[in-house]
Design an enzyme around this catalytic site. Structure first.
Site, short mmCIF file in Angstrom:
data_model
loop_
_atom_site.label_atom_id
_atom_site.label_comp_id
_atom_site.label_asym_id
_atom_site.label_seq_id
_atom_site.Cartn_x
_atom_site.Cartn_y
_atom_site.Cartn_z
N ASP A 41 0.35 3.87 1.28
CA ASP A 41 -1.21 3.59 1.53
C ASP A 41 -1.90 3.38 0.93
OD1 ASP A 41 0.37 4.70 4.32
OD2 ASP A 41 -1.35 6.22 4.03
N ASN A 87 7.63 3.87 -1.20
CA ASN A 87 6.78 4.97 -0.63
C ASN A 87 7.82 5.85 -0.95
OD1 ASN A 87 5.26 4.15 1.37
ND2 ASN A 87 6.40 3.31 2.69
N ASP A 119 3.62 -10.39 1.93
CA ASP A 119 4.93 -9.36 2.74
C ASP A 119 5.18 -8.79 1.15
OD1 ASP A 119 6.40 -8.20 4.79
OD2 ASP A 119 7.82 -7.63 2.56
N GLU A 144 3.85 -3.95 6.31
CA GLU A 144 3.29 -4.87 4.63
C GLU A 144 2.84 -5.73 4.29
OE1 GLU A 144 8.43 -3.88 4.21
OE2 GLU A 144 6.06 -2.58 5.64
N HIS A 160 4.60 8.71 0.84
CA HIS A 160 3.70 7.33 1.91
C HIS A 160 2.10 7.82 1.28
CE1 HIS A 160 7.31 6.35 4.24
NE2 HIS A 160 7.60 8.18 4.38
#
Length: 308
Positions: free
Chosen positions: A197, A188, A180, A223, A193
């Protein structure tokens, strides 16, 4: 099957009747003979039958490996002989079926459906280049996460169930690694964002580059990623996890020319182990151990059953 055999007047055996040739494309090239997985852990995938002999099974040394507990290590093979492709059973425990009938030797024809094990169904067909491209795109859509190109959660769920059954039946080790990204929301919030990504894509690429042939990466959600490591005991999985953690921390993640520091928390759980009776329990233990790594300060690896 009677429609595929004719009597040999010289003796009381049978020989295989010539199969119809594959159609020829407009450019003069014959379409490729392929197997498409209609059901099972690899549903949607397509395999070209390019070699003169292709062995199917769940063992490590076969040409086409299918994860299904009901499939033998070397279950069946497909031979190219006298211009046709023949399906032969290799003494499998549960048999090889084609179009609903158990077969020992069968001349394959367009559209034949092959059942191996309890859930795996393959369709034999000839695919031209456009068909092949379309099928591969469909396979990618069904099995892969659209953003990271790691396997998706659906594939992971089917794969971990099959692998757990296999490990339990054959008393072989199986490890599950949960990864994680630390403080992903902050990435973010600070960088946007699109940057988040981009980090997910870079991370997946980095992790996949470090995997062996018996290790599979899937995006579990958001994530969070999961790695199924077949045949790996706890120590080996922990060592792989530490190499990955260090590689992520050292990797120059960036977006639009701006550096984006990234670290990960990793949890490792392995079977067999006391209290693990199902794949879902292994998943829960790996997930819990990953959160233990976060509570212990992040950017670290925790192993189930060991102190953080």
């Amino acid at each position: 099957m009677t429609r595929d055999r004719v009597a040999n007047p010289l003796d009381d055996t049978t020989r295989t009747a010539p199969a119809p040739e594959a159609p020829v494309q407009a450019d003069g090239q014959a379409p490729a003979a392929c197997l498409v997985v209609l059901s099972g852990s690899s549903v949607g995938e397509m395999y070209r039958l390019d070699k003169d002999k292709v062995v199917l099974g769940r063992g490590d040394k076969v040409d086409l490996r299918l994860i299904d507990d009901g499939i033998s290590r070397e279950h069946a093979r497909i031979l190219r002989q006298d211009g046709q492709l023949l399906l032969e059973d290799l003494g499998s425990t549960n048999g090889t079926y084609c179009n609903g009938e158990r077969v020992q030797r069968h001349a394959l024809a367009e559209g034949d459906k092959i059942l191996l094990g309890s859930t795996t169904i393959l369709k034999f067909s000839y695919q031209d280049r456009l068909d092949e491209m379309f099928q591969r795109q469909m396979s990618e859509s069904a099995l892969r996460d659209g953003l990271t190109r790691a396997f998706n959660k659906r594939y992971f769920s089917e794969r971990i169930d099959s692998e757990f059954q296999y490990a339990n039946r054959h008393r072989t080790p199986l490890s599950l690694i949960f990864i994680d990204i630390d403080h992903f929301k902050k990435i973010n919030d600070l960088h946007g964002h699109p940057a988040g990504d981009h980090v997910l894509m870079q991370l997946a690429t980095l992790l996949m580059s470090m995997l062996g042939e018996d290790e599979v990466l899937a995006r579990y959600g958001g994530e969070e990623f999961a790695i199924v490591a077949r045949g790996s005991e706890s120590d080996a999985a922990a060592a792989l996890s530490e190499r990955m953690r260090a590689a992520v921390a050292a990797h120059p993640f960036s977006h639009a020319g701006t550096a984006v520091p990234v670290t990960v928390s990793v949890g490792v759980a392995s079977a067999p182990a006391p209290g693990l009776g199902s794949a879902s329990e292994l998943v829960a233990r790996a997930d819990e151990t990953m959160y233990a790594a976060k509570r212990a300060g992040r950017n670290r690896v925790c192993v189930a059953g060991r102190a953080p």
